[in-house]
Design an enzyme around this catalytic site. Sequence first.
Site, PDB file in Angstrom:
ATOM      1  N   GLU A  13       0.815  -1.214   0.000  1.00 39.72           N
ATOM      2  CA  GLU A  13       0.000   0.000   0.000  1.00 39.72           C
ATOM      3  C   GLU A  13       0.850   1.267   0.000  1.00 39.72           C
ATOM      4  O   GLU A  13       0.306   2.361  -0.170  1.00 39.72           O
ATOM      5  CB  GLU A  13      -0.923   0.007   1.235  1.00 39.72           C
ATOM      6  CG  GLU A  13      -1.927  -1.140   1.219  1.00 39.72           C
ATOM      7  CD  GLU A  13      -2.636  -1.350   2.555  1.00 39.72           C
ATOM      8  OE1 GLU A  13      -3.850  -1.543   2.530  1.00 39.72           O
ATOM      9  OE2 GLU A  13      -1.977  -1.329   3.598  1.00 39.72           O
ATOM     10  N   GLY A  82     -12.183  -3.962   3.047  1.00 38.86           N
ATOM     11  CA  GLY A  82     -13.210  -4.872   2.563  1.00 38.86           C
ATOM     12  C   GLY A  82     -14.519  -4.108   2.387  1.00 38.86           C
ATOM     13  O   GLY A  82     -14.885  -3.309   3.235  1.00 38.86           O
ATOM     14  N   ILE A 161     -11.888  -9.717   8.129  1.00 36.36           N
ATOM     15  CA  ILE A 161     -13.232 -10.273   7.933  1.00 36.36           C
ATOM     16  C   ILE A 161     -13.244 -11.061   6.618  1.00 36.36           C
ATOM     17  O   ILE A 161     -12.958 -10.510   5.554  1.00 36.36           O
ATOM     18  CB  ILE A 161     -14.297  -9.158   7.897  1.00 36.36           C
ATOM     19  CG1 ILE A 161     -14.183  -8.243   9.130  1.00 36.36           C
ATOM     20  CG2 ILE A 161     -15.695  -9.765   7.774  1.00 36.36           C
ATOM     21  CD1 ILE A 161     -14.493  -8.888  10.454  1.00 36.36           C
ATOM     22  N   MET A 182      -8.600  -2.337   9.423  1.00 40.02           N
ATOM     23  CA  MET A 182      -8.038  -2.708  10.719  1.00 40.02           C
ATOM     24  C   MET A 182      -7.267  -1.584  11.408  1.00 40.02           C
ATOM     25  O   MET A 182      -6.601  -1.834  12.420  1.00 40.02           O
ATOM     26  CB  MET A 182      -7.151  -3.953  10.556  1.00 40.02           C
ATOM     27  CG  MET A 182      -7.924  -5.150   9.981  1.00 40.02           C
ATOM     28  SD  MET A 182      -6.916  -6.617   9.679  1.00 40.02           S
ATOM     29  CE  MET A 182      -6.527  -7.128  11.344  1.00 40.02           C
ATOM     30  N   GLU A 183      -7.307  -0.368  10.871  1.00 41.24           N
ATOM     31  CA  GLU A 183      -6.486   0.709  11.446  1.00 41.24           C
ATOM     32  C   GLU A 183      -7.182   2.061  11.593  1.00 41.24           C
ATOM     33  O   GLU A 183      -6.856   2.837  12.504  1.00 41.24           O
ATOM     34  CB  GLU A 183      -5.227   0.942  10.582  1.00 41.24           C
ATOM     35  CG  GLU A 183      -4.261  -0.214  10.522  1.00 41.24           C
ATOM     36  CD  GLU A 183      -4.648  -1.247   9.473  1.00 41.24           C
ATOM     37  OE1 GLU A 183      -5.438  -0.903   8.561  1.00 41.24           O
ATOM     38  OE2 GLU A 183      -4.204  -2.403   9.573  1.00 41.24           O
ATOM     39  N   ASP A 206     -11.596  -6.348  -1.563  1.00 43.16           N
ATOM     40  CA  ASP A 206     -12.323  -7.612  -1.401  1.00 43.16           C
ATOM     41  C   ASP A 206     -13.686  -7.296  -0.802  1.00 43.16           C
ATOM     42  O   ASP A 206     -13.927  -6.171  -0.380  1.00 43.16           O
ATOM     43  CB  ASP A 206     -11.531  -8.565  -0.489  1.00 43.16           C
ATOM     44  CG  ASP A 206     -11.348  -7.968   0.892  1.00 43.16           C
ATOM     45  OD1 ASP A 206     -12.253  -8.105   1.727  1.00 43.16           O
ATOM     46  OD2 ASP A 206     -10.293  -7.318   1.138  1.00 43.16           O
TER      47      ASP A 206
HETATM   48  N1  ADE Z   1      -8.660  -4.824   4.693  1.00 46.01           N
HETATM   49  C1  ADE Z   1      -8.916  -5.214   3.432  1.00 46.01           C
HETATM   50  N2  ADE Z   1      -9.848  -6.178   3.407  1.00 46.01           N
HETATM   51  C2  ADE Z   1     -10.186  -6.419   4.699  1.00 46.01           C
HETATM   52  C3  ADE Z   1     -11.080  -7.316   5.336  1.00 46.01           C
HETATM   53  N3  ADE Z   1     -11.809  -8.179   4.616  1.00 46.01           N
HETATM   54  N4  ADE Z   1     -11.163  -7.298   6.696  1.00 46.01           N
HETATM   55  C4  ADE Z   1     -10.417  -6.438   7.413  1.00 46.01           C
HETATM   56  N5  ADE Z   1      -9.546  -5.573   6.855  1.00 46.01           N
HETATM   57  C5  ADE Z   1      -9.435  -5.555   5.520  1.00 46.01           C
END
Ligand code: ADE
Length: 238
Positions: A13, A82, A161, A182-183, A206
């Site tokens: 990234e 996500g 996830i 996550m951040e 995703d």
């Molecule tokens: N970052 C990118 N995809 C993610 C996901 N599915 N869960 C948590 N963080 C993510």
Amino acid sequence: NRPIGIVAAMPGEITALINAMRTSRAVESHTVGRREFYSGELFGRRCVVVLAGVGKVAAAITATTLIRTFDIGSLVFVGVAGGLAHGVSVGDIVVAQTLLQHDLDASPLFPRYEVPLLGVSRFETHPDLASALMRAAEQHLEQVGIGRVYRGLIVSGDQFISDAEDVRALRDALPDALAVEMEGAAIAQACNAYDLPFAVVRTISDSADGDAGRDFPRFLEERASAYSLGVIERFLEG
Ligand code: ADE
């Protein structure tokens, strides 16, 4: 005229941004707290670029160091997420209006999601920074030729996830959440503590479902760095 902190979680990234910075003169690197901070000019602006690592704690450590050691004037977090809301698809870009920690729950002592004693569950991003990121993201997607830009709630937790059931649960609990990562909300809480303007921009890698374990690494390897570079270049030049 303090520098802008540019932060991401994973090498895919941010490597392109660090390389872009390396081509400029007078880039300095300093290691603090096992992180390498690159200070110098990026697309004509003073910046400090750093790889934070994954998760809320890594993000909070990094943001605090940027604020206290590098004296940044604002912070932009860039990376992937996500997709949660219906219609938010791989290749779309989400700019955070607000951020919340979806794994924070001190109930019944405090309402679910609320940071205890702070009394906040949703942290607001800086409106001008978010608007500038929206314009940059729109320009980048115009060039890519596909994808939409959204602005709204991003939720963060120390979980990748990758299950349709978990997506349903998050949608039920937080119907306006656009994306999960996550951040971001940890960056938000650290910046809130220091009254620092900040913003978060995420490209959807995703759909956080059973395919996420395959889609995420593929997007990171093949596409994430072009999105980070494209959006941040337009943001800094705009
Ligand atoms: N970052 C990118 N995809 C993610 C996901 N599915 N869960 C948590 N963080 C993510």
